[in-house]
Design an enzyme around this catalytic site. Structure first.
Site: not given
Length: 420
Positions: A6, A101-102
């Site tokens: 993350d 974003d992960e």
């Protein structure tokens, strides 16, 4: 074993990649039309600024603490996200993009003794190759990996590895049940009524009882909290069900020509997205929403949709249909603040059903769209329908307010950083 990688304060970190002077300085990222805060750096959160607060309410804090403020630059964020995923793929063969974003990684082939070192190497490579800080949580299930990542963010090393129940039992006991991945507000309230207040309480529930009184989804969650992997890697994302493009206007629009330009632009962008994924649409919807600054009786959304005779991703056909719907929706005298286009009932171009009387005109249309896309993606120029207007989308009356927009450092030649 799974890893969840993350990015830390992703939007704010993206703004810092090409601005080293912002390191250690509070950073805020604003929503469309610069209305409210949607993201912030750790320094901004330490000042008490939370997501969703309107910009005008924190202007005094911005001036007092010298906070850097940016409009949303989704072109930059999307490109840096792509680079992060590619970088992770250089170390691990199976990467599942979970969000912008992960990402989940499959570490089943990595020896247990090398997990900590691999997590550190993932962090170091993403930082060196892309410039973004990340944290890594590693555990036997996706649910535990998500929780491990939460605690990794609290450590300087940025890596948390759980290989046995001894590693995560203590963490579960100190985790409120509402912070467990997949537990929403309503489920948390139901669990609290059953005296289930933390992750350890939830993991202690009998899975069969949970299935009878809740659902199979919650049963899988209980099993995952106890180290039994029930969620596998999704290496092939499910086919998209719809494509939506909508925006709020920078100022109310009161005449039809600007609305036609906006709808033409939104439809063209949605069609381009479909073509990149090899999809066709068989239904199109257009909606308008009046400006919240108008009179109370004018505040309503309005939507119309229509089917296509044949599935298509041809910008010309879709724009023509969208404008027909817009002409039916538009009402003189209203102040419109938002519009949108949605393409639905999607199918793969490879397996689409052709029309009985399909002719060469359709084939020429496909070839034309391919040429347009190749030109627009080459970086050497842009080709668009005249209905979108002769000005750029950022210069029209309906364009969003983005007074603090940063350059598109990685996708526009004119915005490349210059070193003197």
């Amino acid at each position: 074993m799974f890893a969840l990688v993350d990015c830390n304060s992703f939007y704010a970190s993206c703004e810092r990649v090409f601005r080293p002077d912002l390191q250690g300085r509070p950073v805020l990222v604003l929503s469309n039309n610069d209305g409210c805060v949607i993201a912030g750096s750790a320094e901004a959160r330490a000042l008490g600024i939370r997501t969703g607060v309107p910009l005008f309410q924190v202007r005094e804090l911005i001036h007092k603490h010298g906070i850097a403020v940016f409009s949303s630059n989704y072109t930059l964020y999307g490109d840096l996200s792509r680079r992060v995923m590619a970088t992770l793929g250089s170390l691990v063969p199976h990467v599942e993009k979970y969000s912008i974003d992960e990402a989940f990684l499959d570490l089943s082939m990595v020896p247990e003794g090398q997990l900590q070192r691999l997590g550190a190497e993932l962090r170091e490579r993403v930082k060196r190759w892309v410039g973004l800080p990340v944290c890594v949580g590693i555990a036997p299930t996706k649910t535990l990996a998500k929780l491990a990542n939460h605690y990794a963010k609290q450590q300087e090393a940025g890596v948390e590895v759980w290989t046995s129940s001894d590693h995560w039992q203590a963490r579960l006991a100190q985790t409120p049940v509402g912070n467990i991945w997949g537990v929403g507000r309503r489920l948390a309230a139901r669990l609290a009524a059953l005296e289930v207040h933390n992750g350890a309480d939830m993991a202690a529930l009998e899975s069969g009882w949970v299935r009878r009184h809740f659902s199979v989804v919650q049963e899988r969650m209980i099993r995952e909290l106890n180290g039994e992997a029930c969620l596998s890697m999704e290496l092939c994302p499910p086919p998209r069900q719809q494509v939506i493009h909508s925006r709020s206007f920078g100022q109310p629009v009161v005449s039809l020509p600007p609305l036609r330009q906006a709808i033409s632009d939104y439809t063209a962008r949605a069609a381009e997205k479909m073509r990149t994924e090899g999809l066709l649409a068989t239904r199109i919807s257009v909606w308008l929403r009046t400006s919240p600054m108008g009179k109370p009786q004018q505040l309503w959304p309005d939507t119309l949709s229509t089917g296509l005779c044949q599935a298509s991703a041809d910008t010309r056909e879709l724009v023509a249909k969208a404008l027909q719907l817009l002409d039916q929706l538009w009402k003189p005298g209203l102040r419109y603040g938002k519009a949108g286009v949605m393409l639905t009932e999607l199918c793969s171009r490879e397996f689409s059903q052709g029309g009985l009387f399909e002719d060469r005109q359709s084939q020429r249309g496909q070839a034309l769209m391919a040429v347009m896309d190749s030109i627009n993606q080459s970086g050497k120029g842009r080709v668009w329908l005249a209905g979108r207007g002769m000005k750029g989308a950022n210069e029209c009356v309906w364009s969003m307010r983005r007074a603090h927009l940063s350059p598109a450092y990685t996708t526009r030649v004119s915005d490349l950083p210059r070193v003197w």
